[in-house]
Design an enzyme around this catalytic site. Structure first.
Site, PDB file in Angstrom:
ATOM      1  N   LYS A 184       0.840  -1.202   0.000  1.00 53.32           N
ATOM      2  CA  LYS A 184       0.000   0.000   0.000  1.00 53.32           C
ATOM      3  C   LYS A 184       0.875   1.252   0.000  1.00 53.32           C
ATOM      4  O   LYS A 184       1.566   1.551   0.961  1.00 53.32           O
ATOM      5  CB  LYS A 184      -0.915   0.060   1.219  1.00 53.32           C
ATOM      6  CG  LYS A 184      -1.988   1.139   0.993  1.00 53.32           C
ATOM      7  CD  LYS A 184      -2.626   1.645   2.250  1.00 53.32           C
ATOM      8  CE  LYS A 184      -1.816   2.670   2.968  1.00 53.32           C
ATOM      9  NZ  LYS A 184      -1.658   3.971   2.259  1.00 53.32           N
ATOM     10  N   GLU A 258      10.212   0.623  10.371  1.00 57.25           N
ATOM     11  CA  GLU A 258      11.209   1.665  10.140  1.00 57.25           C
ATOM     12  C   GLU A 258      10.494   2.978  10.393  1.00 57.25           C
ATOM     13  O   GLU A 258       9.668   3.394   9.599  1.00 57.25           O
ATOM     14  CB  GLU A 258      11.741   1.541   8.712  1.00 57.25           C
ATOM     15  CG  GLU A 258      13.113   2.134   8.552  1.00 57.25           C
ATOM     16  CD  GLU A 258      13.026   3.603   8.201  1.00 57.25           C
ATOM     17  OE1 GLU A 258      13.032   4.430   9.146  1.00 57.25           O
ATOM     18  OE2 GLU A 258      12.940   3.923   7.014  1.00 57.25           O
ATOM     19  N   CYS A 292      13.594  10.369   7.226  1.00 58.02           N
ATOM     20  CA  CYS A 292      13.577   9.846   8.598  1.00 58.02           C
ATOM     21  C   CYS A 292      14.964   9.933   9.238  1.00 58.02           C
ATOM     22  O   CYS A 292      15.087  10.105  10.447  1.00 58.02           O
ATOM     23  CB  CYS A 292      13.060   8.423   8.611  1.00 58.02           C
ATOM     24  SG  CYS A 292      13.789   7.408   7.342  1.00 58.02           S
ATOM     25  N   GLU A 389      10.403  14.998  15.954  1.00 64.73           N
ATOM     26  CA  GLU A 389      10.757  14.951  14.540  1.00 64.73           C
ATOM     27  C   GLU A 389       9.921  15.991  13.795  1.00 64.73           C
ATOM     28  O   GLU A 389       8.693  15.929  13.810  1.00 64.73           O
ATOM     29  CB  GLU A 389      10.464  13.552  13.997  1.00 64.73           C
ATOM     30  CG  GLU A 389      10.942  13.346  12.590  1.00 64.73           C
ATOM     31  CD  GLU A 389      10.657  11.943  12.069  1.00 64.73           C
ATOM     32  OE1 GLU A 389       9.588  11.391  12.371  1.00 64.73           O
ATOM     33  OE2 GLU A 389      11.512  11.417  11.340  1.00 64.73           O
TER      34      GLU A 389
HETATM   35  P1  NAD Z   1       1.892   7.845   8.648  1.00 59.94           P
HETATM   36  O1  NAD Z   1       2.682   6.927   9.509  1.00 59.94           O
HETATM   37  O2  NAD Z   1       0.506   8.197   9.069  1.00 59.94           O
HETATM   38  O3  NAD Z   1       1.745   7.195   7.185  1.00 59.94           O
HETATM   39  C1  NAD Z   1       2.647   6.268   6.634  1.00 59.94           C
HETATM   40  C2  NAD Z   1       1.860   5.186   5.888  1.00 59.94           C
HETATM   41  O4  NAD Z   1       1.063   4.447   6.804  1.00 59.94           O
HETATM   42  C3  NAD Z   1       0.893   5.722   4.840  1.00 59.94           C
HETATM   43  O5  NAD Z   1       0.874   4.829   3.754  1.00 59.94           O
HETATM   44  C4  NAD Z   1      -0.442   5.687   5.572  1.00 59.94           C
HETATM   45  O6  NAD Z   1      -1.548   5.608   4.724  1.00 59.94           O
HETATM   46  C5  NAD Z   1      -0.301   4.427   6.391  1.00 59.94           C
HETATM   47  N1  NAD Z   1      -1.134   4.352   7.581  1.00 59.94           N
HETATM   48  C6  NAD Z   1      -1.664   5.371   8.323  1.00 59.94           C
HETATM   49  N2  NAD Z   1      -2.339   4.871   9.364  1.00 59.94           N
HETATM   50  C7  NAD Z   1      -2.260   3.522   9.308  1.00 59.94           C
HETATM   51  C8  NAD Z   1      -2.726   2.450  10.128  1.00 59.94           C
HETATM   52  N3  NAD Z   1      -3.453   2.672  11.227  1.00 59.94           N
HETATM   53  N4  NAD Z   1      -2.421   1.188   9.774  1.00 59.94           N
HETATM   54  C9  NAD Z   1      -1.677   0.938   8.691  1.00 59.94           C
HETATM   55  N5  NAD Z   1      -1.202   1.907   7.870  1.00 59.94           N
HETATM   56  C10 NAD Z   1      -1.476   3.189   8.173  1.00 59.94           C
HETATM   57  O7  NAD Z   1       2.730   9.118   8.386  1.00 59.94           O
HETATM   58  P2  NAD Z   1       2.179  10.567   7.925  1.00 59.94           P
HETATM   59  O8  NAD Z   1       0.921  10.930   8.621  1.00 59.94           O
HETATM   60  O9  NAD Z   1       2.158  10.620   6.464  1.00 59.94           O
HETATM   61  O10 NAD Z   1       3.344  11.481   8.505  1.00 59.94           O
HETATM   62  C11 NAD Z   1       3.325  11.835   9.882  1.00 59.94           C
HETATM   63  C12 NAD Z   1       4.710  11.897  10.458  1.00 59.94           C
HETATM   64  O11 NAD Z   1       5.315  10.612  10.313  1.00 59.94           O
HETATM   65  C13 NAD Z   1       5.672  12.828   9.760  1.00 59.94           C
HETATM   66  O12 NAD Z   1       5.593  14.122  10.237  1.00 59.94           O
HETATM   67  C14 NAD Z   1       6.989  12.182  10.086  1.00 59.94           C
HETATM   68  O13 NAD Z   1       7.450  12.605  11.342  1.00 59.94           O
HETATM   69  C15 NAD Z   1       6.677  10.733  10.154  1.00 59.94           C
HETATM   70  N6  NAD Z   1       7.072  10.014   8.930  1.00 59.94           N
HETATM   71  C16 NAD Z   1       8.192   9.261   8.955  1.00 59.94           C
HETATM   72  C17 NAD Z   1       8.589   8.590   7.819  1.00 59.94           C
HETATM   73  C18 NAD Z   1       9.802   7.739   7.784  1.00 59.94           C
HETATM   74  O14 NAD Z   1      10.358   7.547   6.721  1.00 59.94           O
HETATM   75  N7  NAD Z   1      10.236   7.192   8.885  1.00 59.94           N
HETATM   76  C19 NAD Z   1       7.856   8.697   6.659  1.00 59.94           C
HETATM   77  C20 NAD Z   1       6.685   9.474   6.647  1.00 59.94           C
HETATM   78  C21 NAD Z   1       6.326  10.112   7.799  1.00 59.94           C
END
Ligand code: NAD
Ligand code: MG
Length: 480
Positions: A184, A258, A292, A389
């Site tokens: 996804k 990760e 990240c 972060e």
């Molecule tokens: P997020 O963790 O909400 O989203 C990442 C992925 O997880 C997306 O594909 C999202 O649709 C999916 N997702 C969301 N809720 C889920 C659930 N309950 N179960 C399974 N999958 C789910 O991240 P975001 O809201 O896009 O970003 C928020 C913060 O996360 C950012 O400000 C940053 O600090 C952090 N982030 C970190 C990374 C990284 O590479 N480590 C990447 C993106 C965001």
């Protein structure tokens, strides 16, 4: 933004990609509409809607998992490992052949500069497939037991900061080890994953080996909680990572997470200043700081603090912020409005808590989501901008006097993904590295990636490794 030099515009051609008005889910080798409510994906640099993309419901995810299971049992699992390798090589070559198309599409959907998608994201994605293609028929020599076996179906959820590259980090090792996948992509950046689905068809990959189900968090939840998924791999926020760990606890699923980071980039007084400044810029402004492992906490030895900060500000004054499709652009757009709001909120906290904010002169584009490269000095380790972060182009500068103090401050975080050290002394680099609780430590460079090198975190940055020999273990059974 104002700049030392003026350049003529050098836009990459948008006509290299053909974006369809709508896209479906990729299940069992076919595209279909799915049963969820479609979502729109925008170009964050212009707010223009690029396309409408299907959303996978629980039933759609179930169809995808069943297709992946069938493909695993009947085709991909029993296939000779050398033949699996051939498919991976074919995918890698197709990514190279279609590199420009992928780079343009990534930049339009994500907002990152074309220079980065062209020179970093797409070549590294291809490199991941080449590297893992080589492993496919050599797994018994990976030091993971005499006959390592695949797990089955992998459910993978990825973020928006490196859409194609994170897909490659997930799909290449899963396929090389004989697993099939349901992936996804993030809701704001689904387009390169859907172009990748076309590449899978072009490569004649058997139907069901790779399934791509687009959608938001609900769709992700359906993927990771499906009972017939054997392995869950997630990259994203620590908060969602925690909820996934809870959902997977007590099941037989293998899990790698990760998550976020708050890396220290440590500059000792013997570091070459100009070189360190380049590394600081690369550490925090690469990909608008949506990284990240970004070097978001700069720790500078007190005696060189003023010199380093002045040189850094001069250098930031030459960065070009603007149209991501321009080949001269250094900083592109913030990926989404919610992310821009999160950055603004943390920057306001930095102001309120008493840190000194500096930003270069100049105007940002009127439309789209933008944030200026920002440096905070006089930051204390208790400030939110030193602990949380930001995931944006915001650097927090702190000082230290002794190497021990540098290590103590660097490790004073709930995260542990990466760190950087700038020093002319090899012995100092080695002794400092050994004391840092971080999965990756860069010396006199930052944000270098290579498929042969394992990547992953300590503490709240998650667990498991991706890349290298170590990354294969996450997709194999046995003592691995
Ligand atoms: P997020 O963790 O909400 O989203 C990442 C992925 O997880 C997306 O594909 C999202 O649709 C999916 N997702 C969301 N809720 C889920 C659930 N309950 N179960 C399974 N999958 C789910 O991240 P975001 O809201 O896009 O970003 C928020 C913060 O996360 C950012 O400000 C940053 O600090 C952090 N982030 C970190 C990374 C990284 O590479 N480590 C990447 C993106 C965001
Ligand atoms: Mg988008």
């Amino acid at each position: 933004m104002t700049s030392l030099f003026e350049y003529a515009p050098a836009p990459e051609s948008r006509s290299l990609v053909d974006i369809r008005p709508s896209y479906g889910l990729f299940i069992d080798g076919e595209f279909d509409d799915g049963t969820g409510t479609p979502l729109k994906t925008v170009n964050p640099a212009t707010e223009e809607v690029l396309s409408e993309v299907a959303t996978g419901s629980t039933e759609d995810v179930d169809r995808a998992v069943r297709a992946a299971r069938r493909a695993f049992t009947r085709v991909w699992g029993p296939m000779r490992p050398a033949d699996r390798g051939k498919y991976l090589f074919r995918i890698a070559r197709l990514l190279q052949e279609r590199a420009r198309e992928f780079a343009v599409l990534e930049t339009l959907d994500n907002g990152k500069p074309i220079r980065e998608s062209r020179d970093v994201d797409v070549p590294l994605a291809a490199a991941h497939f080449f590297y893992h293609a080589g492993w496919a028929d050599k797994l018994e020599h990976a030091g993971l037991g005499p006959a390592p076996r695949p797990l089955g179906v992998a459910g993978q959820v990825i973020p928006w900061n490196f859409p194609l590259l994170m897909l490659a980090w997930k799909v290449a090792p899963a396929l090389a080890t004989g697993n099939t996948v349901v992936l996804k992509p993030a809701e704001t950046t689904p387009l390169t994953a859907l172009l990748f689905a076309e590449v899978c068809r072009q490569a004649d990959l058997p139907p069901g080996v790779v399934n791509i189900v687009t959608g938001a968090g609900e769709t992700g939840r359906a993927v990771i909680s499906h009972p017939d998924v054997d392995k869950v791999a997630f990259t994203g926020s620590t908060e969602v990572g925690r909820s996934i760990a809870r959902a997977v606890a007590g099941t037989a699923k293998k899990l790698t997470l990760e998550l976020g980071g708050k890396a220290a980039n440590i500059v000792f007084d013997d570091a070459p200043v100009d070189q360190a400044v380049e590394g600081i810029v690369r550490g925090i402004f690469f990909n608008q700081g949506h990284v990240c492992c970004a070097g978001s906490r700069l720790l500078v030895q007190e005696s060189v603090h003023d010199e380093v900060v002045a040189a850094l500000q001069r250098r930031i004054g030459t960065l070009r912020v603007g149209d991501p499709m321009d080949k001269n652009t250094d900083l592109g757009a913030i990926n989404s409005h919610p992310q821009l709001e999160r950055i603004r909120e943390l920057v306001a906290a930095g102001d309120a808590e008493g840190a000194q904010r500096w930003q270069p002169e100049g105007e940002l584009p009127a439309r789209g989501y933008w944030f200026k490269p920002t440096v905070f000095t006089d930051v204390s380790p208790a400030h939110r901008i030193a602990r949380d972060e930001v995931f944006g182009p915001v650097l927090s500068v702190m000082t230290f006097r002794t190497p021990d103090e540098a290590v103590a401050k660097a490790n004073n975080t709930t995260y542990g993904l990466s760190a950087g050290i700038w020093s002319e002394k090899g012995s100092r680099i080695l002794s400092t590295t050994a004391k840092l609780r971080a999965g990756v430590v860069w010396a006199n460079t930052f944000n270098e990636f290579d498929p042969t090198s394992p990547f992953g975190g300590y503490k709240q940055s998650g667990y498991g490794r991706e890349g290298g020999r170590q990354g294969l273990a996450a997709y194999l059974k046995g003592d691995a």
